[in-house]
Every structure is written in structure tokens, then in C-alpha cells.
Design a protein around this motif. Structure first.
Motif, PDB file in Angstrom:
ATOM      1  N   GLU A 148       0.827  -1.202   0.000  1.00 28.25           N
ATOM      2  CA  GLU A 148       0.000   0.000   0.000  1.00 28.25           C
ATOM      3  C   GLU A 148       0.866   1.260   0.000  1.00 28.25           C
ATOM      4  OE1 GLU A 148      -3.404   2.267   2.688  1.00 28.25           O
ATOM      5  OE2 GLU A 148      -2.946   0.154   3.095  1.00 28.25           O
ATOM      6  N   LEU A 149       1.947   1.238   0.760  1.00 27.37           N
ATOM      7  CA  LEU A 149       2.860   2.374   0.813  1.00 27.37           C
ATOM      8  C   LEU A 149       3.404   2.716  -0.574  1.00 27.37           C
ATOM      9  CD1 LEU A 149       4.731   4.418   2.287  1.00 27.37           C
ATOM     10  CD2 LEU A 149       6.299   2.496   2.725  1.00 27.37           C
ATOM     11  N   LEU A 150       3.654   1.694  -1.367  1.00 29.36           N
ATOM     12  CA  LEU A 150       4.226   1.897  -2.704  1.00 29.36           C
ATOM     13  C   LEU A 150       3.171   2.140  -3.776  1.00 29.36           C
ATOM     14  CD1 LEU A 150       6.991  -0.890  -2.704  1.00 29.36           C
ATOM     15  CD2 LEU A 150       7.234   1.533  -2.096  1.00 29.36           C
ATOM     16  N   THR A 151       1.890   2.056  -3.396  1.00 29.32           N
ATOM     17  CA  THR A 151       0.798   2.233  -4.355  1.00 29.32           C
ATOM     18  C   THR A 151       0.347   3.684  -4.363  1.00 29.32           C
ATOM     19  OG1 THR A 151       0.040  -0.047  -4.012  1.00 29.32           O
ATOM     20  CG2 THR A 151      -1.521   1.504  -5.014  1.00 29.32           C
ATOM     21  N   ASP A 152       0.522   4.330  -5.483  1.00 29.21           N
ATOM     22  CA  ASP A 152       0.207   5.755  -5.594  1.00 29.21           C
ATOM     23  C   ASP A 152      -1.257   6.036  -5.273  1.00 29.21           C
ATOM     24  OD1 ASP A 152       1.125   8.400  -6.272  1.00 29.21           O
ATOM     25  OD2 ASP A 152      -0.166   8.278  -8.038  1.00 29.21           O
ATOM     26  N   GLY A 153      -1.464   6.979  -4.368  1.00 27.66           N
ATOM     27  CA  GLY A 153      -2.818   7.392  -4.020  1.00 27.66           C
ATOM     28  C   GLY A 153      -3.455   6.643  -2.877  1.00 27.66           C
ATOM     29  N   SER A 154      -2.787   5.600  -2.368  1.00 25.56           N
ATOM     30  CA  SER A 154      -3.339   4.866  -1.230  1.00 25.56           C
ATOM     31  C   SER A 154      -3.195   5.684   0.054  1.00 25.56           C
ATOM     32  CB  SER A 154      -2.625   3.518  -1.065  1.00 25.56           C
ATOM     33  OG  SER A 154      -1.298   3.738  -0.616  1.00 25.56           O
ATOM     34  N   LYS A 155      -3.871   5.267   1.112  1.00 26.81           N
ATOM     35  CA  LYS A 155      -3.857   6.015   2.371  1.00 26.81           C
ATOM     36  C   LYS A 155      -2.439   6.150   2.932  1.00 26.81           C
ATOM     37  CE  LYS A 155      -5.889   6.118   7.009  1.00 26.81           C
ATOM     38  NZ  LYS A 155      -6.842   5.433   7.950  1.00 26.81           N
ATOM     39  N   ILE A 156      -1.709   5.040   2.996  1.00 30.17           N
ATOM     40  CA  ILE A 156      -0.355   5.091   3.568  1.00 30.17           C
ATOM     41  C   ILE A 156       0.587   5.844   2.640  1.00 30.17           C
ATOM     42  CG2 ILE A 156       1.597   3.718   4.400  1.00 30.17           C
ATOM     43  CD1 ILE A 156      -0.344   1.498   5.125  1.00 30.17           C
ATOM     44  N   ASN A 157       0.403   5.665   1.344  1.00 28.53           N
ATOM     45  CA  ASN A 157       1.213   6.378   0.359  1.00 28.53           C
ATOM     46  C   ASN A 157       1.021   7.887   0.479  1.00 28.53           C
ATOM     47  OD1 ASN A 157       1.040   7.690  -2.643  1.00 28.53           O
ATOM     48  ND2 ASN A 157       2.724   6.216  -2.543  1.00 28.53           N
ATOM     49  N   LEU A 158      -0.219   8.310   0.630  1.00 22.31           N
ATOM     50  CA  LEU A 158      -0.504   9.746   0.765  1.00 22.31           C
ATOM     51  C   LEU A 158       0.029  10.296   2.090  1.00 22.31           C
ATOM     52  CD1 LEU A 158      -4.128   9.929  -0.711  1.00 22.31           C
ATOM     53  CD2 LEU A 158      -1.994  10.711  -1.773  1.00 22.31           C
ATOM     54  N   ARG A 159      -0.007   9.457   3.128  1.00 25.51           N
ATOM     55  CA  ARG A 159       0.543   9.898   4.408  1.00 25.51           C
ATOM     56  C   ARG A 159       2.054  10.101   4.292  1.00 25.51           C
ATOM     57  NH1 ARG A 159       1.159  13.069   8.139  1.00 25.51           N
ATOM     58  NH2 ARG A 159       1.735  12.312  10.199  1.00 25.51           N
ATOM     59  N   TRP A 160       2.736   9.211   3.593  1.00 29.45           N
ATOM     60  CA  TRP A 160       4.176   9.364   3.385  1.00 29.45           C
ATOM     61  C   TRP A 160       4.464  10.641   2.581  1.00 29.45           C
ATOM     62  CZ3 TRP A 160       8.539   8.565   5.405  1.00 29.45           C
ATOM     63  CH2 TRP A 160       9.739   8.565   4.682  1.00 29.45           C
ATOM     64  N   LYS A 161       3.646  10.927   1.616  1.00 31.09           N
ATOM     65  CA  LYS A 161       3.833  12.152   0.838  1.00 31.09           C
ATOM     66  C   LYS A 161       3.594  13.392   1.695  1.00 31.09           C
ATOM     67  CE  LYS A 161       2.851  10.088  -3.670  1.00 31.09           C
ATOM     68  NZ  LYS A 161       1.896   9.977  -4.810  1.00 31.09           N
ATOM     69  N   ASP A 162       2.618  13.320   2.603  1.00 28.02           N
ATOM     70  CA  ASP A 162       2.399  14.439   3.523  1.00 28.02           C
ATOM     71  C   ASP A 162       3.632  14.662   4.395  1.00 28.02           C
ATOM     72  OD1 ASP A 162      -0.157  14.942   2.597  1.00 28.02           O
ATOM     73  OD2 ASP A 162      -1.157  13.797   4.194  1.00 28.02           O
ATOM     74  N   MET A 163       4.221  13.586   4.862  1.00 27.53           N
ATOM     75  CA  MET A 163       5.427  13.684   5.690  1.00 27.53           C
ATOM     76  C   MET A 163       6.594  14.241   4.876  1.00 27.53           C
ATOM     77  SD  MET A 163       4.937  10.071   7.743  1.00 27.53           S
ATOM     78  CE  MET A 163       6.532  10.102   8.573  1.00 27.53           C
ATOM     79  N   MET A 164       6.680  13.824   3.611  1.00 29.06           N
ATOM     80  CA  MET A 164       7.729  14.368   2.746  1.00 29.06           C
ATOM     81  C   MET A 164       7.497  15.842   2.469  1.00 29.06           C
ATOM     82  SD  MET A 164       8.850  11.447  -0.026  1.00 29.06           S
ATOM     83  CE  MET A 164       7.225  10.989  -0.628  1.00 29.06           C
TER      84      MET A 164
END
Length: 339
Positions: A148-164
Motif C-alpha cells: 500500500e505504501l508503494l501504491t500511488d494514491g493509497s492512504k499510507i502512500n498519501l501519508r508518506w507524501k504528507d510527511m515528505m
């Protein structure tokens, strides 16, 4: 064993000549900033590779005092390290003081130091701020969460982008001030204790590194970042240098964290990193026991070593620290012209 005094004199003279030669080479390149890349500081690493090694130290938390260990080296040796390092960190108080760390990075750059920044990040599937525990930096992701982290647009992916996005704002400040940053996220990629580490292969940790690189470089436009790919000195190093390598398009410097003091700064580790470096600069990303000047003379392509804060002073004697910092093949801030 009784040693022939003539042999001892010859050995000392040989070492003196070797280190003196290294010093002369350092002096001839120390002000050079032109080279194969658009980065002045990265070109400097290319220039000194094989000729001298920059002394560095990390400034661990608290971010409220972001030059504490740099200052301690100066207090101990009378010289400032040529590389300063900070961390975005993960605890509430240190996240709150990220600005102080960034301000210090700008100060160090203006002094002429190499600036290195790392990021012990919280797990994007859990909470931020977090701790140095199994609910924070040392937590785990299930295979499904990793996907999920590596899937663009997923909840965890978007959270990682927010942190970035959060750290990108600070890195943008440095870009605006024309500060070049050795950026070392997701460090020790083969270290399984971190939530991001220990996943070999194309869909493992290297994939997250590629995602992070592309987001900060392409989406956020942070073209002041010099990307450092970093692994640790486990017994599996030869294989790890292959299966955790995100590809030379994704990094500018290859670094090895050396914490196995039994094998130390072995020639085998050095040879593996020289090969993995693909003619790019290599470095000792972290260490607790410092290398000696004699080791660096035999392994001259290490462009810098970065001691880990307080561990430097618990794993090395004061005379050992002074001998290294004052060695002719070790570069300190006073030998660096600036940018």
C-alpha cells in the motif's frame, strides 16, 4: 619481540612520507569546486577521492542544539569537522525544532562545511510524532501495508507524501539560500530494525527510496539535494550492495555505516563499496570507532567519514581523536575554502 631500531626508523619515515604526500595532494585540490556535476560540494568529493578524507560528525538530538557535537570536536581538537550533519528526527520536541536544525545547516554551509541531513522518520502507517520503539522508528509494516505504501494514491502512500511535504518545506529554505545538501533518507537500507529497511529486491526498500527521490526531486523541485545511498556493514554486505542498490540514476554518493568493530574497516568492505560506487564518490556514512590515518591512506577513496555523536567519544580515546583529526590526509573545515 625485539625490533631492529633501523627498521623502526624506516617504517616511521615511510609512513611520514606517505601521509605527507597525501597532505600535499589535499592542499592542491582543497579549493577546487569545478567538476563533473552541477554541485560544488559534490565536485569537491570527486576531487579529493583518492587524495584525502573529510572529517565529519553527526549532531544527534536534541535539535535545539544542532551543533553540539561539532563544537565538541572543536573543543577536543582545536579543529572543526569539514562535514556537519543533522536530522529531521521523529519526537515531538525535535520536530518542533527542525527550524533550528535547518538554520544551523545554512550557517555551516556559509562557513564552508559539507552539509549532511538524514531523516529518522516515523512509520507512515502509524503516528507522528513517535518514539524510538516498536510503535515508531523501530516498528514494522506488514507485506500488505508495504504494498500500500508503494501504491500511488493509497492512504499510507498519501501519508508518506504528507510527511515528505513537511521536510520538503525546510529543504526548500536551503535551496532558496543556495545550500547544497547531502540528503541521506532511509539510511541503512539493509537494516531490518527500521520500518523501512531489510526488504531486498526491486519492490523492497530500494523501491521506497526511488519513490522518495522522485517525489522530492520531480514533484517538489528540490534540485539542491545530493542523494546518498546508504547500507550497513553486515556479513551479507557483498550481496546487500547489489540487492539494495536503487540504481546509479538515483544516488550521487554511496555510503557504508561501519558498526561491526570486530571486522572494522576491512579491505573487503572497502573493495565492495568501491565496486558498488561505480566511479562515484564513496563514504563512511556512520561509525563509532574512528578509522586511523593509516587505514585511510590504504583506503583513500573514502571521501568522508561521519562519526556518530557521543559514540565517537565513548569508542575513541582523546589522543586517538586528536591524532586522526590532525592527520595530513584528513580534511577539516580550516582547509576548506567555502562555496
Amino acid at each position: 619481540m625485539k625490533v631492529n631500531p633501523c627498521f623502526t626508523i624506516l617504517l616511521c619515515l615511510s609512513l611520514s612520507v606517505s601521509l605527507s604526500s597525501a597532505q600535499q595532494k589535499v592542499k592542491t585540490v582543497r579549493q577546487a569546486v569545478k567538476g563533473p556535476t552541477r554541485f560544488k560540494s559534490l565536485n569537491y568529493l570527486y576531487e579529493i577521492s583518492g587524495k584525502g578524507t573529510i572529517a565529519g560528525i553527526h549532531n544527534r538530538e536534541p535539535n535545539a542544539t544542532p551543533a553540539a557535537w561539532t563544537d565538541e570536536v572543536n573543543k577536543t581538537t582545536g579543529k572543526f569537522p569539514g562535514l556537519w550533519s543533522g536530522d529531521f528526527l521523529f519526537q515531538a520536541e525535535n520536530i518542533a525544532n527542525r527550524q533550528k536544525m535547518i538554520d544551523e545547516a545554512a550557517v555551516q554551509w556559509k562557513k564552508g562545511a559539507i552539509v549532511n541531513i538524514m531523516w529518522h522518520a516515523c512509520n507512515p502507517a502509524l503516528e507522528q510524532p513517535c518514539g524510538w520503539d516498536k510503535q515508531g522508528v523501530l516498528s514494522k509494516l506488514s507485506n500488505a501495508q508495504w504494498e500500500e505504501l508503494l501504491t500511488d494514491g493509497s492512504k499510507i502512500n498519501l501519508r508518506w507524501k504528507d510527511m515528505m511535504d513537511e521536510v520538503a518545506g525546510y529543504l526548500q529554505q536551503l535551496k532558496d539560500q543556495k545550500v547544497e545538501v547531502l540528503f541521506r533518507p532511509l539510511h541503512e537500507m539493509n537494516q531490518g530494525v527500521f520500518w523501512w529497511g531489510g526488504r531486498p529486491g526491486k519492490t523492497g526498500t530500494l523501491k521506497l527510496y526511488q519513490l522518495t527521490h522522485d517525489y522530492l526531486t520531480k514533484k517538489k523541485g528540490l534540485d539542491n539535494l545530493i542523494w546518498v545511498w546508504d547500507i550497513q556493514d553486515f556479513g551479507t554486505l557483498a550481496n546487500d550492495a547489489v540487492v539494495y542498490n536503487p540504481g546509479t540514476d538515483y544516488w550521487d554518493v554511496a555510503a557504508l555505516d561501519i558498526y561491526d568493530d570486530k571486522s572494522g574497516f576491512s579491505q573487503q568492505k572497502y573493495d565492495i563499496m568501491v565496486k558498488a560506487g561505480s566511479n562515484k564518490p564513496i563514504a563512511i556514512g556512520e561509525c563509532q570507532k574512528y578509522p586511523t590515518a593509516e587505514i585511510l591512506a590504504k583506503q583513500p577513496k573514502w571521501t568522508f567519514f561521519m562519526g556518530w555523536s557521543e559514540l565517537v567519544f565513548s569508542h575513541n580515546t582523546i589522543p586517538e581523536i586528536n591524532t586522526l583529526i590532525h592527520a595530513p590526509n584528513v580534511i577539516t573545515l580550516d582547509q576548506m575554502k567555502g562555496w
